[in-house]
Scaffold this active site. Structure first.
Site, PDB file in Angstrom:
ATOM      1  N   ASP A   1      22.013  15.525   4.974  1.00  0.00           N
ATOM      2  CA  ASP A   1      23.555  15.809   5.258  1.00  0.00           C
ATOM      3  C   ASP A   1      24.274  15.486   4.016  1.00  0.00           C
ATOM      4  O   ASP A   1      23.921  14.661   3.159  1.00  0.00           O
ATOM      5  CB  ASP A   1      23.843  15.357   6.473  1.00  0.00           C
ATOM      6  CG  ASP A   1      24.983  15.907   7.190  1.00  0.00           C
ATOM      7  OD1 ASP A   1      25.422  17.181   6.499  1.00  0.00           O
ATOM      8  OD2 ASP A   1      25.449  15.491   8.344  1.00  0.00           O
ATOM      9  N   LYS A   2      25.387  16.249   3.972  1.00  0.00           N
ATOM     10  CA  LYS A   2      26.376  16.156   3.007  1.00  0.00           C
ATOM     11  C   LYS A   2      27.827  15.743   3.799  1.00  0.00           C
ATOM     12  O   LYS A   2      28.152  16.642   4.885  1.00  0.00           O
ATOM     13  CB  LYS A   2      26.500  17.347   2.060  1.00  0.00           C
ATOM     14  CG  LYS A   2      27.891  17.594   1.317  1.00  0.00           C
ATOM     15  CD  LYS A   2      28.526  18.592   1.921  1.00  0.00           C
ATOM     16  CE  LYS A   2      29.857  18.668   1.202  1.00  0.00           C
ATOM     17  NZ  LYS A   2      30.766  19.631   1.846  1.00  0.00           N
ATOM     18  N   HIS A   3      28.661  14.946   3.179  1.00  0.00           N
ATOM     19  CA  HIS A   3      30.205  14.795   3.628  1.00  0.00           C
ATOM     20  C   HIS A   3      31.062  14.987   2.543  1.00  0.00           C
ATOM     21  O   HIS A   3      31.160  14.665   1.362  1.00  0.00           O
ATOM     22  CB  HIS A   3      30.186  13.657   4.189  1.00  0.00           C
ATOM     23  CG  HIS A   3      31.784  13.275   4.871  1.00  0.00           C
ATOM     24  ND1 HIS A   3      32.187  13.834   5.828  1.00  0.00           N
ATOM     25  CD2 HIS A   3      32.981  12.459   4.157  1.00  0.00           C
ATOM     26  CE1 HIS A   3      33.434  13.631   6.104  1.00  0.00           C
ATOM     27  NE2 HIS A   3      33.688  12.738   4.983  1.00  0.00           N
ATOM     28  N   SER A   4      32.083  15.763   2.475  1.00  0.00           N
ATOM     29  CA  SER A   4      33.162  15.930   1.538  1.00  0.00           C
ATOM     30  C   SER A   4      34.538  15.083   2.149  1.00  0.00           C
ATOM     31  O   SER A   4      34.565  15.301   3.413  1.00  0.00           O
ATOM     32  CB  SER A   4      33.504  17.203   1.337  1.00  0.00           C
ATOM     33  OG  SER A   4      34.606  17.377   0.496  1.00  0.00           O
TER      34      SER A   4
ATOM     35  N   THR B   1      35.864  22.597   7.923  1.00  0.00           N
ATOM     36  CA  THR B   1      34.496  23.418   8.003  1.00  0.00           C
ATOM     37  C   THR B   1      34.267  24.098   9.206  1.00  0.00           C
ATOM     38  O   THR B   1      33.996  25.532   9.450  1.00  0.00           O
ATOM     39  CB  THR B   1      33.234  22.615   7.799  1.00  0.00           C
ATOM     40  OG1 THR B   1      33.364  21.895   6.434  1.00  0.00           O
ATOM     41  CG2 THR B   1      32.114  23.396   7.754  1.00  0.00           C
TER      42      THR B   1
ATOM     43  N   ARG C   1      44.563   5.252  14.613  1.00  0.00           N
ATOM     44  CA  ARG C   1      45.010   5.227  13.117  1.00  0.00           C
ATOM     45  C   ARG C   1      46.219   6.249  12.971  1.00  0.00           C
ATOM     46  O   ARG C   1      47.199   5.987  12.055  1.00  0.00           O
ATOM     47  CB  ARG C   1      43.881   5.337  12.527  1.00  0.00           C
ATOM     48  CG  ARG C   1      42.798   4.255  12.443  1.00  0.00           C
ATOM     49  CD  ARG C   1      41.517   4.508  11.658  1.00  0.00           C
ATOM     50  NE  ARG C   1      41.861   5.103  10.447  1.00  0.00           N
ATOM     51  CZ  ARG C   1      40.875   5.768   9.869  1.00  0.00           C
ATOM     52  NH1 ARG C   1      39.810   6.176  10.608  1.00  0.00           N
ATOM     53  NH2 ARG C   1      40.849   6.131   8.391  1.00  0.00           N
TER      54      ARG C   1
ATOM     55  N   SER D   1      34.619   5.158   9.960  1.00  0.00           N
ATOM     56  CA  SER D   1      34.953   6.417  10.397  1.00  0.00           C
ATOM     57  C   SER D   1      33.826   7.749  10.079  1.00  0.00           C
ATOM     58  O   SER D   1      33.257   8.414  10.920  1.00  0.00           O
ATOM     59  CB  SER D   1      36.532   7.043  10.352  1.00  0.00           C
ATOM     60  OG  SER D   1      36.671   8.072  11.056  1.00  0.00           O
TER      61      SER D   1
ATOM     62  N   LYS E   1      29.887   8.698  12.338  1.00  0.00           N
ATOM     63  CA  LYS E   1      29.461   9.948  12.927  1.00  0.00           C
ATOM     64  C   LYS E   1      28.417  10.539  12.029  1.00  0.00           C
ATOM     65  O   LYS E   1      27.437  10.947  12.666  1.00  0.00           O
ATOM     66  CB  LYS E   1      30.693  11.112  12.795  1.00  0.00           C
ATOM     67  CG  LYS E   1      32.085  10.653  13.392  1.00  0.00           C
ATOM     68  CD  LYS E   1      33.034  11.736  13.577  1.00  0.00           C
ATOM     69  CE  LYS E   1      33.658  11.829  12.304  1.00  0.00           C
ATOM     70  NZ  LYS E   1      34.469  10.737  12.168  1.00  0.00           N
ATOM     71  N   LYS E   2      28.347  10.261  10.739  1.00  0.00           N
ATOM     72  CA  LYS E   2      26.966  10.896   9.992  1.00  0.00           C
ATOM     73  C   LYS E   2      25.937  10.332  10.433  1.00  0.00           C
ATOM     74  O   LYS E   2      24.706  10.942  10.671  1.00  0.00           O
ATOM     75  CB  LYS E   2      27.238  10.734   8.513  1.00  0.00           C
ATOM     76  CG  LYS E   2      28.358  11.623   8.108  1.00  0.00           C
ATOM     77  CD  LYS E   2      27.986  13.065   8.197  1.00  0.00           C
ATOM     78  CE  LYS E   2      28.907  14.185   7.687  1.00  0.00           C
ATOM     79  NZ  LYS E   2      28.338  15.386   7.705  1.00  0.00           N
TER      80      LYS E   2
END
Length: 435
Positions: free
Chosen positions: A80-83, A120, A168, A183, A187-188
């Site tokens: 997976d990828k996160h930005s 997304t 927050r 955070s 989730k990832k």
């Protein structure tokens, strides 16, 4: 026996709670044992005093384990990828199907837009019929059929994060490096990944506008994810201008389809290949990063990534023939206006955040979480930094619901794009690699 008051007192005294205490607190967030007042006090104490490396890892894993952690039995790595967010950043829609075409499996848990950055899930929502909130059974079915699925987190994925994030947002503690890291990664990591790549943005369109801050976040994320057992690398990438020439949900999907069907290339492909190359190498599907990047570029160019995208859209409820007929499925704005340059000059600066906020004002994003989005509005054909435009040539095209909306967007666009007689130095698209 742990209790919230003792844990908060420890943090206030600059002592780091141990793993058992942080596990208890995360479970308390998830099940309501911890009150909103205690949640806010915890967030503020972490924001002011920090957790350190060990505490950050412990909080991340505790928040991951506050809900369901997915397990997979698949014939390839789960990647997976996160930005960290930007404008015109629709890389996920290109990268997920490209990874799937290369033999990876991609359960991509994504978010919605808030502030100036697009989400997304909102982009996928512009495709008629697509549902991004899938049951676990349907998620697994989509992964089996298409190799990838881009979905929202279910209620039982890292529920402690959902609770703490809301606190927050109203307690001015969003900027805490420890809380941001926990955070994102909780989730990832709950998705049961074998490998993760992080796209940490810096520049005018990013949350982290300072390069040192972006590197600091990238280092914290990589160190924490690797300590939690997930092989992770981060790229620090440029967001001094929109990544794609389009901002807005349907317009960005259209740009993705142009890339996947061979009608466009540019920075979207370059970033997708760089991120995907790292993942394929780390996941054992390529001999090295360059071979992985070449493989990603190849499946984008020859249409295999487009096939996977089409299979994903269909499995998630969208049109079966979306890839073949995408222009007729995407909504169009009622007012389309070209904004032309008032003199011949070079594009010397682009305020990405201002462009993103202009799209929000058009109705293409959210000022608050409850706002409804118009998927058709936004900006397209945005000029690139360093390009030379002649008087009368377009700077961008506005897609609006009403003429008055287009008027405001044009004024914002002209303020956001600076011109001058000399071409500026343009930053490298990829500034750094960490891990």
């Amino acid at each position: 026996m742990s209790n919230a008051r003792a844990i908060i007192a420890k943090l206030r005294q600059r002592q780091t709670p141990n793993r058992e205490e942080l596990n208890w607190f995360a479970q308390g967030l998830a099940d309501g044992t911890v009150t909103d007042a205690q949640s806010g006090a915890f967030a503020m104490a972490v924001c002011l005093n920090g957790l350190g490396d060990v505490g950050r890892v412990a909080l991340t894993m505790a928040m991951r384990d506050s809900g369901r952690v997915l397990e997979w039995d698949l014939p390839g790595p789960v990647l997976d990828k996160h930005s960290t967010g930007g404008v015109g950043d629709c890389v996920s829609l290109v990268l997920a199907p490209a990874l799937a075409a290369c033999g990876a499996y991609v359960p991509m848990i994504s978010g919605r837009g808030l502030g100036h950055t697009g989400g997304t899930l909102d982009k996928l929502d512009a495709i008629p019929g697509v549902s991004t909130q899938l049951s676990e059974r349907r998620l697994r079915d989509t992964i089996a059929k298409a190799g990838c699925a881009i979905v929202g987190a279910s209620a039982d994925i890292a529920p402690a994060d959902k609770r703490l994030y809301a606190v927050r947002d109203v307690t001015a503690t969003v900027e805490s490096l420890d809380l941001i890291t926990a955070s994102i990664l909780s989730k990832k990591l709950a998705a049961g990944l074998d490998g993760l790549v992080l796209d940490v943005k810096t520049g005018s369109g990013a949350f982290m506008k300072d390069m040192d801050e972006a590197r600091g976040l990238a280092e914290a994320l990589v160190k924490t994810a690797n300590a939690a057992g997930c092989k992770t690398t981060a790229l620090v990438t440029d967001m001094s201008q929109p990544l794609a020439p389009a901002l807005g949900n349907a317009l960005e999907v259209a740009e993705v389809m142009r890339v996947l069907t061979g009608r466009a290339a540019g920075p979207l492909v370059e970033i997708a290949a760089a991120l995907g190359g790292v993942l394929l190498a780390n996941g054992g599907l390529a001999k090295d990063v360059q071979a992985g990047a070449d493989a990603i570029a190849a499946v984008i160019k020859d249409g295999r990534a487009a096939e996977r995208f089409g299979a994903m859209v269909a499995a998630m409820g969208g049109p079966v023939q979306f890839v073949e007929n995408w222009p007729r499925f995407l909504p169009e704005a009622t007012v389309i206006r070209e904004v032309s340059a008032q003199s011949t000059a070079f594009i010397t600066a682009i305020d990405g955040e201002a462009l993103g906020l202009a799209v929000v004002d058009l109705g293409g994003g959210r000022a608050v979480e409850s706002d409804q989005i118009n998927p058709a509005v936004g900006l397209s054909d945005v000029v690139r930094l360093g390009s030379k435009v002649a008087k009368g040539q377009p700077l961008a095209v506005i897609h609006a619901a009403r003429p008055a909306d287009a008027d405001r967007a044009e004024a914002a666009l002209r303020r956001a794009i600076s011109t001058g007689p000399l071409a500026p130095a343009t930053p490298d698209l990829i500034a750094d690699r960490i891990g």
